[in-house]
Enzyme design. Structure first.
Site, short mmCIF file in Angstrom:
data_model
loop_
_atom_site.label_atom_id
_atom_site.label_comp_id
_atom_site.label_asym_id
_atom_site.label_seq_id
_atom_site.Cartn_x
_atom_site.Cartn_y
_atom_site.Cartn_z
N HIS A 112 -15.28 -14.03 -6.78
CA HIS A 112 -16.58 -14.85 -6.61
C HIS A 112 -17.23 -15.51 -7.73
O HIS A 112 -17.32 -14.99 -8.60
CB HIS A 112 -17.51 -13.88 -5.78
CG HIS A 112 -19.00 -14.49 -5.42
ND1 HIS A 112 -19.98 -13.91 -6.38
CD2 HIS A 112 -19.21 -15.59 -4.55
CE1 HIS A 112 -20.87 -14.62 -5.69
NE2 HIS A 112 -20.69 -15.52 -4.90
N SER A 113 -17.29 -17.02 -7.66
CA SER A 113 -18.32 -17.50 -8.73
C SER A 113 -17.44 -17.36 -10.03
O SER A 113 -16.29 -17.86 -10.05
CB SER A 113 -19.62 -17.14 -8.72
OG SER A 113 -20.43 -17.85 -9.32
N LEU A 114 -18.05 -16.99 -10.91
CA LEU A 114 -17.55 -16.67 -12.31
C LEU A 114 -16.27 -16.08 -12.25
O LEU A 114 -15.05 -16.34 -12.73
CB LEU A 114 -18.32 -16.05 -13.31
CG LEU A 114 -17.94 -15.36 -14.46
CD1 LEU A 114 -17.43 -16.57 -15.34
CD2 LEU A 114 -18.69 -14.32 -15.36
N GLY A 153 -19.60 -22.01 -12.78
CA GLY A 153 -19.95 -21.54 -11.51
C GLY A 153 -21.26 -20.63 -11.27
O GLY A 153 -21.32 -19.84 -10.49
#
Length: 345
Positions: A112-114, A153
């Site tokens: 998720h994201s990073l 992100g």
């Protein structure tokens, strides 16, 4: 490789906690499902922790082995030694450390994201190890805009140098100056933290700690904030202290150009599921919009990979935690596709 703490098959919703020894301490993790099941390594976002998957994983197939780690300096993992800042590639190397300890030679990555950017980079460096790649609110890379360095992100990343350039973009000289300036600020920020007399962590009431977390993360619901806080803070006399290492706030990475990202992703051998939320950080109305790379990366994934699926869902950047049922069905189908691809443990 040092041995890890033993764990057994979780039952009745019980989650197993693990610690993987590393030279500076340990990487903490939590596991769901069957140790004999197909392995899935789950990677959280910047300043979050493994609890970001607490509500999603119980909705996924029960016969898989899910391992969610806390990156160094996050959650329950050890902080880096004094004098060492956090680099993006450190997180990528932690994935290799954990999978080496587990003796996983082929597995699925979900980020998720990073965590998606870390998973994407790992899948390029070690393409033979990753059979499936699940990116939640991530394009697997976060190319830096010309003249600006920004985290991968991260909607709450501090800008380290100049604002976005004009439409025509900066000159090569301006780009060089901006890059050098960003590195100067990273170094000075780390030195400033070290020069200040060590202060005891600030103790906050549980409600104050929660509200501060929610203010910094507008996409989190109160329930989701409480879930992250359970692993992101430690109870002490008088309240809670955050666990994260302050040095992790200074995101230190050498940003890739869009062209480099497109070239790298062609190395990915895994099947890829990309889940983007309509009201997430890539929303065209968001101040963090990354429109300069969204379409090119989508096209590169579609043209370079044999198996790529892009899904747009309702929700925001933390849809997997706020409303896990929105993404669980997509992930279930993706995981169960091609059951013949089994882990070589």
């Amino acid at each position: 490789m040092p041995s890890l703490l033993k764990w057994s098959l979780p039952v009745a919703g019980i989650v197993s906690e693990l610690k993987f020894p590393v030279p500076w301490g340990h990487i903490a993790a939590k596991a769901w499902g069957s140790p004999q099941g197909h392995p899935v390594l789950c990677l959280h976002g910047w300043l979050d922790n493994a609890n970001t998957f607490n509500r999603l994983i119980p909705l996924l197939p029960k016969d898989y082995c899910y391992m969610a780690v806390d990156f160094g300096g996050h959650g329950l993992s050890s902080h880096r030694p004094a004098g060492f800042p956090y680099h993006f590639l450190d997180y990528v190397s932690e994935v290799r450390r954990v999978t080496a300890a587990l003796k996983w030679s082929r597995f699925t990555l979900m980020g998720h994201s990073l965590g998606g950017s870390v998973a994407g980079m790992f899948s390029c460096i070690f393409p033979e190890m990753v059979d499936k790649l699940i990116l939640v609110e991530s394009y697997g890379f976060f190319p830096a805009p010309q003249g600006q360095e920004k985290g991968p992100g991260l909607g709450r990343q501090k800008k380290l140098n100049s604002p976005l350039p004009s439409r025509d973009g900066p000159s090569k000289s301006e780009e060089s100056d901006a890059w050098l300036d960003s590195k100067r600020k990273v170094i000075e920020s780390i030195l400033s933290l070290e020069e200040n007399k060590p202060q005891p962590p600030k103790v906050r009431s549980p409600q104050e700690a929660l509200q501060r977390l929610l203010q910094a993360n507008s996409h989190l619901t109160e329930e989701s904030g409480r879930i992250l806080l359970q692993r992101g803070a430690t109870e002490v006399p008088g309240g809670l202290v955050y666990n994260r290492d302050l040095r992790a706030l200074t995101h230190n990475q050498d940003p890739l150009t869009l062209e480099q990202c497109v070239s790298f992703l062609s190395k990915i051998q895994a099947s890829v599921l990309m889940i983007i939320a309509q009201d997430g950080i890539f929303n065209s109305e968001s101040e963090n919009v990354a429109g300069y790379f969204v379409k090119p990366l989508q096209e590169a994934f579609q043209s370079n990979l044999k198996h790529f699926q892009l899904a747009e869902v309702t929700g925001n950047h933390f849809v997997h935690l706020n409303e896990p049922e929105v993404v669980a069905g997509l992930i279930n189908i993706f995981l169960k596709r091609d059951e013949s691809s089994k882990a070589r443990l």
